[in-house]
Design a protein around this motif. Structure first.
Motif, PDB file in Angstrom:
ATOM      1  N   LYS A 239      -2.551  -2.658 -11.435  1.00  0.00           N
ATOM      2  CA  LYS A 239      -3.506  -3.297 -10.520  1.00  0.00           C
ATOM      3  C   LYS A 239      -2.775  -3.964  -9.350  1.00  0.00           C
ATOM      4  N   GLU A 240      -1.644  -4.593  -9.644  1.00  0.00           N
ATOM      5  CA  GLU A 240      -0.855  -5.221  -8.572  1.00  0.00           C
ATOM      6  C   GLU A 240      -0.400  -4.164  -7.573  1.00  0.00           C
ATOM      7  N   LEU A 241       0.039  -3.025  -8.094  1.00  0.00           N
ATOM      8  CA  LEU A 241       0.487  -1.947  -7.214  1.00  0.00           C
ATOM      9  C   LEU A 241      -0.662  -1.431  -6.356  1.00  0.00           C
ATOM     10  N   LEU A 242      -1.821  -1.231  -6.955  1.00  0.00           N
ATOM     11  CA  LEU A 242      -2.975  -0.710  -6.215  1.00  0.00           C
ATOM     12  C   LEU A 242      -3.405  -1.686  -5.120  1.00  0.00           C
ATOM     13  N   ARG A 243      -3.393  -2.959  -5.437  1.00  0.00           N
ATOM     14  CA  ARG A 243      -3.749  -3.965  -4.408  1.00  0.00           C
ATOM     15  C   ARG A 243      -2.729  -3.932  -3.267  1.00  0.00           C
ATOM     16  N   ALA A 244      -1.457  -3.759  -3.618  1.00  0.00           N
ATOM     17  CA  ALA A 244      -0.415  -3.684  -2.587  1.00  0.00           C
ATOM     18  C   ALA A 244      -0.590  -2.434  -1.723  1.00  0.00           C
ATOM     19  N   MET A 245      -0.985  -1.320  -2.316  1.00  0.00           N
ATOM     20  CA  MET A 245      -1.229  -0.084  -1.556  1.00  0.00           C
ATOM     21  C   MET A 245      -2.380  -0.291  -0.570  1.00  0.00           C
ATOM     22  N   ILE A 246      -3.420  -0.985  -1.032  1.00  0.00           N
ATOM     23  CA  ILE A 246      -4.565  -1.261  -0.152  1.00  0.00           C
ATOM     24  C   ILE A 246      -4.142  -2.195   0.984  1.00  0.00           C
ATOM     25  N   ALA A 247      -3.380  -3.254   0.630  1.00  0.00           N
ATOM     26  CA  ALA A 247      -2.941  -4.233   1.628  1.00  0.00           C
ATOM     27  C   ALA A 247      -2.013  -3.605   2.670  1.00  0.00           C
ATOM     28  N   ASN A 248      -1.249  -2.583   2.260  1.00  0.00           N
ATOM     29  CA  ASN A 248      -0.327  -1.913   3.177  1.00  0.00           C
ATOM     30  C   ASN A 248      -0.966  -0.733   3.900  1.00  0.00           C
ATOM     31  N   ASN A 249      -2.275  -0.597   3.707  1.00  0.00           N
ATOM     32  CA  ASN A 249      -3.053   0.411   4.439  1.00  0.00           C
ATOM     33  C   ASN A 249      -2.518   1.832   4.229  1.00  0.00           C
ATOM     34  N   ILE A 250      -2.128   2.120   2.983  1.00  0.00           N
ATOM     35  CA  ILE A 250      -1.649   3.475   2.651  1.00  0.00           C
ATOM     36  C   ILE A 250      -2.870   4.377   2.450  1.00  0.00           C
ATOM     37  N   LYS A 251      -3.014   5.367   3.290  1.00  0.00           N
ATOM     38  CA  LYS A 251      -4.225   6.186   3.318  1.00  0.00           C
ATOM     39  C   LYS A 251      -4.068   7.548   2.631  1.00  0.00           C
ATOM     40  N   THR A 252      -2.859   7.961   2.330  1.00  0.00           N
ATOM     41  CA  THR A 252      -2.637   9.286   1.739  1.00  0.00           C
ATOM     42  C   THR A 252      -3.265   9.357   0.348  1.00  0.00           C
ATOM     43  N   GLU A 253      -4.037  10.428   0.118  1.00  0.00           N
ATOM     44  CA  GLU A 253      -4.630  10.617  -1.207  1.00  0.00           C
ATOM     45  C   GLU A 253      -3.540  10.807  -2.248  1.00  0.00           C
ATOM     46  N   TRP A 254      -3.861  10.430  -3.480  1.00  0.00           N
ATOM     47  CA  TRP A 254      -2.868  10.538  -4.539  1.00  0.00           C
ATOM     48  C   TRP A 254      -3.515  10.867  -5.882  1.00  0.00           C
ATOM     49  N   SER A 255      -2.676  11.344  -6.788  1.00  0.00           N
ATOM     50  CA  SER A 255      -3.094  11.622  -8.165  1.00  0.00           C
ATOM     51  C   SER A 255      -2.043  11.066  -9.111  1.00  0.00           C
ATOM     52  N   ALA A 256      -2.406  10.927 -10.379  1.00  0.00           N
ATOM     53  CA  ALA A 256      -1.467  10.382 -11.358  1.00  0.00           C
ATOM     54  C   ALA A 256      -1.871  10.811 -12.758  1.00  0.00           C
ATOM     55  N   GLN A 257      -0.903  10.741 -13.666  1.00  0.00           N
ATOM     56  CA  GLN A 257      -1.182  11.010 -15.074  1.00  0.00           C
ATOM     57  C   GLN A 257      -1.546   9.697 -15.771  1.00  0.00           C
ATOM     58  N   VAL A 258      -2.658   9.711 -16.489  1.00  0.00           N
ATOM     59  CA  VAL A 258      -3.104   8.523 -17.213  1.00  0.00           C
ATOM     60  C   VAL A 258      -3.597   8.923 -18.604  1.00  0.00           C
TER      61      VAL A 258
END
Length: 607
Positions: A239-258
């Protein structure tokens, strides 16, 4: 020493994502480390672009990376450069777990994580640093193989540099890999992650990950793929990482294994969507509760249902991965899994055959049980049956899995996606359909070879009784000896053999060897009474009595892993094909009300 080149060996076959190849990070990371130390490094990924091999002939060191399915190709490359007198080192999961094999083709093997080992190996080649001081290295000394102690796992992942993607030869950067962590706290029995990267979950700092994402984005990829084995293993950190991605305005789509447990946290799903998550890759593995328990997945079918429903509710796409062929899976499990994936509207899937990879508990177990059919590593790609399953044949596992893939990637689903203007999944479906059709076509040769392997294995286990029958021009009579069977069990085997179009005599007499007669005696597992135990001893005495009369009499004990595999053994003995054996088995099972019983042994006698 100046030129150090890394080569990632080519995959043996296509999969649904072959059109969008992505490099593994290992070679790029090691290349970056050595580049930062002043060496001229390049990384060649055969799945991305065919190398100009002439360009590599000025190498001072060739470093080859492979997984199990690419190992044969890696060995070919290693031999080529060794003949040129260039030192060769091989690393990766396969070489880590089978270093002696890799050392037949290379000068050195780097086991486990290689960041520190590769640097020390280069120091040896340049300055003579003693080889026996380099942890994680396997090599030869005075003709003997030396395995140095394992190297400790890298404690601080921030110590490794940001991978330099520019090192990769002719890459268009369509999909860029980013790693935020290593290790997995779970222990799936078919997976080697723990053996390779440990059970402890190690991760980079949030600031470092953001820096790495920005570096990847600077190459202009359409998509980022987080290659962590479990992106959300630590949900608070994710969650901390996702908030940081939003705050840094990273717009590139992404995928991940969960894992499926990601759906139990609504806040996490909301943040994933807000941060640009396009899809998640989830190892559902099975909808068979017994298989999930056997795999040690720590999830149930209800968890899978809820996971799919909640993720789709957040408009995140799902790539579902299922592993088929466990000891509790049968043909119906495969068919039901395909229907399940369709019903719950999973966007894309991979139905993979259970593959016992070196380093996994499953590999160790199957090797000890003698169930591996071969070690042609190029077929250990999850798209070939390479072992004998318990409740079906290897032929059935192979064909039914490919058919399930073909049914999922149907024209109906492709046209439906087109009508919904979903061009990406229309393309995935079209390519999936094409690659599965190709795999089915190419399966003819593989299944033909598999038939030879299985027949040879059967003959070795049965003292070549089939050849004996052929030499004696067969047996005039086939007797089913039911002395150890109850009435229902006797009816089952009678029905089974009759469907195989064989003339059958049912006999309840004591065990005898009759001239020109093939006697088949199934032994049910419930031999408990003194009389039945005496029967077992009588059979044992019979086998001992005739063991020295091999020219005129054969008495063979054949073991199996299930009632169905016992029937398969009878079918092979009577030269029946796999479809007929399956048909006969299902007919026989239906004749007794569909209830299986335990019968894992046959005694076969012929004179």
């Amino acid at each position: 020493m100046k030129n150090i080149y890394f080569v990632e060996a080519k995959s043996p076959g296509a999969n649904i994502f072959s059109k969008m190849p992505m490099p593994r990070l290992g070679s790029i990371l090691l290349g970056t480390i050595l580049k930062n130390k002043g060496y001229n490094t390049k990384v060649y990924i055969e799945d991305i672009a065919q190398p100009d091999w002439k360009q590599l002939e000025d190498a001072d060191l060739i470093c080859i990376s492979s997984i199990t399915s690419t190992a044969p190709r890696a060995f070919q490359i290693a031999e080529t450069f060794k003949k040129l007198g260039i030192p060769v080192v091989i690393g990766g999961p396969h070489s880590t777990f089978l270093p002696e094999e890799s050392l037949q083709y290379a000068d050195y093997v780097v086991r486990g994580e290689g960041e520190e080992t590769i640097v020390e190996l280069v120091e040896h080649l340049e300055t003579g640093k003693p080889l026996d001081t380099i942890k994680g290295l396997t090599f030869k000394a005075s003709g003997k193989i030396v395995h140095n102690p394992d190297r400790e796992l890298l404690e601080n992942l921030n110590d490794a540099p940001i991978p330099d993607f520019s090192l990769v030869y002719n890459w268009n950067y369509t999909v860029a890999p980013v790693a935020t962590s290593r290790g997995c706290p779970f222990a799936c029995r078919f997976c080697s992650v723990i053996q390779m990267f440990g059970r402890k979950y190690r991760h980079k700092t949030i600031d470092r990950i953001i820096e790495e994402i920005k570096a990847a984005v600077s190459y202009g990829p359409r998509h980022i793929f987080f290659i962590d084995d479990n992106f959300a293993a630590n949900k608070k950190r994710t969650k901390e990482l996702l908030r940081a991605m939003i705050a840094n305005n990273i717009k590139t789509e992404w995928s991940a294994q969960v894992r499926t447990d990601v759906a139990k946290d609504p806040e996490l799903l909301e943040l994933m969507k807000a941060a640009g998550c396009f899809s998640v890759y989830i190892g559902f593995e099975s909808i068979n509760p017994k298989t999930l328990a056997l795999f040690n997945k720590g999830q149930g079918v209800e968890d899978i249902d809820n996971c799919i429903r909640l993720i789709k509710k957040h408009s995140i796409n799902i790539h579902g991965m299922f592993v088929l062929g466990s000891d509790t899976d049968d043909i119906q499990t495969i068919r039901n899994t395909q229907k399940y994936a369709k019903r719950l509207d999973i966007d894309s899937i991979q139905f993979m055959m259970l593959t016992p990879l070196p380093g996994t508990p499953v590999f160790k177990e199957m090797r000890e049980q003698g169930r591996l059919l071969h070690t042609d590593w190029s077929k250990y790609d999850a798209h070939h049956a390479v072992f004998e399953p318990t409740l079906m044949t290897a032929f059935e596992l192979h064909l039914e899995t490919l058919k399930a893939m073909a049914n999922f990637y149907s024209w109906y689903s492709i046209f439906r996606n087109l009508l919904e203007l979903d061009l990406f999944y229309s393309f995935v479906g079209l390519y999936g359909k094409r690659s599965v059709s190709k795999s089915l076509s190419e399966s003819k040769d593989y299944l033909h070879n598999l038939k030879g392997i299985i027949s040879s294995k059967f003959d070795a286990q049965t003292d070549k009784i089939r050849q004996y029958l052929a030499q004696k021009q067969g047996a005039k009579n086939i007797i089913l000896n039911t002395a150890s069977l109850e009435k229902t069990e006797s009816r089952f085997f009678s029905a089974f053999i009759e469907v195989l179009d064989k003339k059958l005599i049912v006999d309840k007499e004591d065990f005898k060897v009759r001239k020109n007669t093939l006697t088949i005696t199934p032994l049910a597992e419930r031999l408990k009474s003194r009389h039945q135990e005496g029967m077992k001893k009588h059979l044992s005495d019979l086998i001992e009595k005739y063991k020295d009369k091999k020219d005129s009499i054969k008495v063979v004990n054949i073991e199996a892993t299930s009632l169905y595999k016992t029937c398969v053994n009878i079918g092979i003995l009577l030269d029946a094909n796999s479809r007929k054996i399956r048909k006969a088995y299902e007919h026989a099972l239906k004749s007794i009300g569909g209830n299986e019983f335990e019968c894992n042994h046959l005694v076969v006698m012929v004179a």
